[in-house]
Write an enzyme that holds these catalytic residues in place. Structure first.
Site, short mmCIF file in Angstrom:
data_model
loop_
_atom_site.label_atom_id
_atom_site.label_comp_id
_atom_site.label_asym_id
_atom_site.label_seq_id
_atom_site.Cartn_x
_atom_site.Cartn_y
_atom_site.Cartn_z
CG ASP A 192 50.99 42.65 20.42
OD1 ASP A 192 49.96 42.89 21.07
OD2 ASP A 192 51.92 41.95 20.85
CD GLU A 276 45.86 44.48 22.52
OE1 GLU A 276 45.17 43.57 22.97
OE2 GLU A 276 47.07 44.37 22.32
CG ASP A 356 55.05 38.96 20.68
OD1 ASP A 356 54.20 38.92 21.57
OD2 ASP A 356 56.27 38.75 20.89
#
Ligand SMILES: [Zn+2]
Length: 423
Positions: A192, A276, A356
């Site tokens: 992330d 991502e 997170d």
């Protein structure tokens, strides 16, 4: 795989002069070509072909007194400048027709001697040569001193000589680098990329940009403020511009080195890496732009990608609309939107989550799910357009018309079936 290898070069004053001439000639040829195409368009004439353009701005121009000095530089440098112009046009056209994905490409613009980056390219045709004494021989420039910070893995197919805004010179070689498969690793990881940390891994590791880098970035910001207070056209402003350029170059170099080490380690330690898809272009237009660009994520993701390919690892960017920080990575429940200040939360299922790390775990799960489905035939990996509203990101055309409830239900269903697959 084609890779770039960059080295600092140290031209002598005479070589600097010859390079300045080459930069200038390449620029003139590029601009002449652009002007011809633009005026052809204004006059309603057909697009001037690559071959015709080359004949007019190089071969024939050299015979005129106004452009006779084009003969002083390697012809390849001039041809490559035109090749850049042709490529810029092709990108522009394919962007217009929608053939090229992503951000709209603007039509080519005139080059200026004031551009921050001056460059000329020599291909193998130009007979550039790596000499036994470690120097780089360039036609009509001379033998340049190179700092070989690492060895080239193979013979380069081209070299670009660049002068940056800080007045430094670089040789950038394109090399067909062989793959370097690594022994299999047992773990897979989701990453992330966040605002509070540079990156958070699904195993719980939180990675911050090192202190020295943050300090250097702060200093750069101060220098930029100094610069903005200087009067246009003043000598002090010129000095400040150079200072900013130097500081900027230092920060960029340090950041790149650090990202290289980090990406090498992540690829070495993991068999599959999922991140991502941030759509950094989209983020760059919001108020988050500053932190995004400071963090240099897209550069980092690019490193992960090519290193994974070379090492024979799996790498994938996952659908960026999956609400990775809203979904419980244990039970798949979507617990609703969470403002950025909420750093940890507990799901009704009893799982306590660090925001997170939870997001990174969801990225890993989604990455596995998507790669599983990519292997099986007939399986349509339905895109999941749940908007990432939390960071104030506005979505454009990609935004779904489905209701939030519908998407949530769909997501919960999918996440739970996905977890079944994994167990
Ligand atoms: Zn839960």
């Amino acid at each position: 795989m084609q890779l770039r290898y960059n080295y600092r070069v140290y031209p002598t004053p005479a070589q600097q002069e010859a390079l300045a001439r080459a930069f200038g000639c390449a620029r003139v040829v590029f601009n002449d070509g652009l002007r011809i195409r633009q005026s052809a368009r204004e006059d309603g004439l057909p697009y001037v072909s690559d071959g015709e353009l080359s004949k007019r701005v190089i071969t024939e121009a050299k015979k005129t007194p106004e452009r006779a000095w084009l003969g002083e530089v390697s012809a390849v440098v001039l041809q490559q400048a035109l090749a850049d112009l042709n490529a810029a046009y092709r990108n522009f056209f394919s962007s217009l027709t929608g053939e090229r994905k992503g951000r709209t490409v603007a039509p080519p613009r005139f080059r200026s001697r004031k551009d921050n980056r001056q460059a000329v390219r020599f291909t193998a045709n130009a007979r550039f040569k790596l000499l036994d004494n470690g120097r780089l021989r360039l036609p009509k420039i001379g033998d340049l001193a190179v700092r070989w910070s690492r060895a080239l893995p193979a013979d380069p197919t081209s070299v670009t000589i660049i002068k940056d805004a800080a007045g430094r010179y670089f040789a950038s070689f394109v090399v067909a680098a062989p793959d370097q498969p690594l022994p299999p690793a047992g773990t897979e990881v989701g990453i992330d990329l966040g605002l509070t940390h540079f990156a958070v891994l699904s195993d719980g590791t939180k990675i911050d940009a090192p202190k020295f880098l943050r300090r250097a970035a702060r200093k750069l910001r101060r220098l930029q403020q100094d610069l903005s207070r200087k009067q246009r056209g003043s000598a002090n402003r010129t000095k400040a511009v150079v200072k900013v350029a130097r500081a900027h170059a230092r920060v960029a170099d340090t950041r790149r080195d650090w990202q290289h080490k980090l990406s090498t380690r992540i690829i070495r330690d993991n068999q599959a890496v999922y991140v991502e898809d941030l759509c950094v272009v989209g983020l760059g237009r919001t108020r988050l732009a500053k932190s995004v660009h400071d963090a240099g994520w897209s550069q980092f993701v690019g490193m992960l990608e090519y290193k994974a390919v070379r090492a024979g690892r799996t790498f994938a960017k996952i659908n960026r609309f999956a609400p990775s920080s809203q979904t419980c990575s244990t039970c798949g429940r979507i617990d609703g939107r969470k403002p950025l200040f909420v750093r940890s939360w507990t799901c009704p299922c009893g799982s306590a989550h660090d925001r997170d790390v939870n997001a990174a775990k969801n990225i890993l799960a989604q990455g596995r799910w998507e790669s599983l489905n990519a292997c099986g035939a007939q399986v349509r990996p339905a895109p999941l357009p749940a908007p990432r509203r939390e960071a104030g990101i506005r979505l454009g055309a990609a935004c779904s018309t489905r209701s939030v409830e519908e998407i949530s239900a769909h997501m919960a269903e999918r996440m739970s079936s996905e977890l079944d697959v994994l167990e």
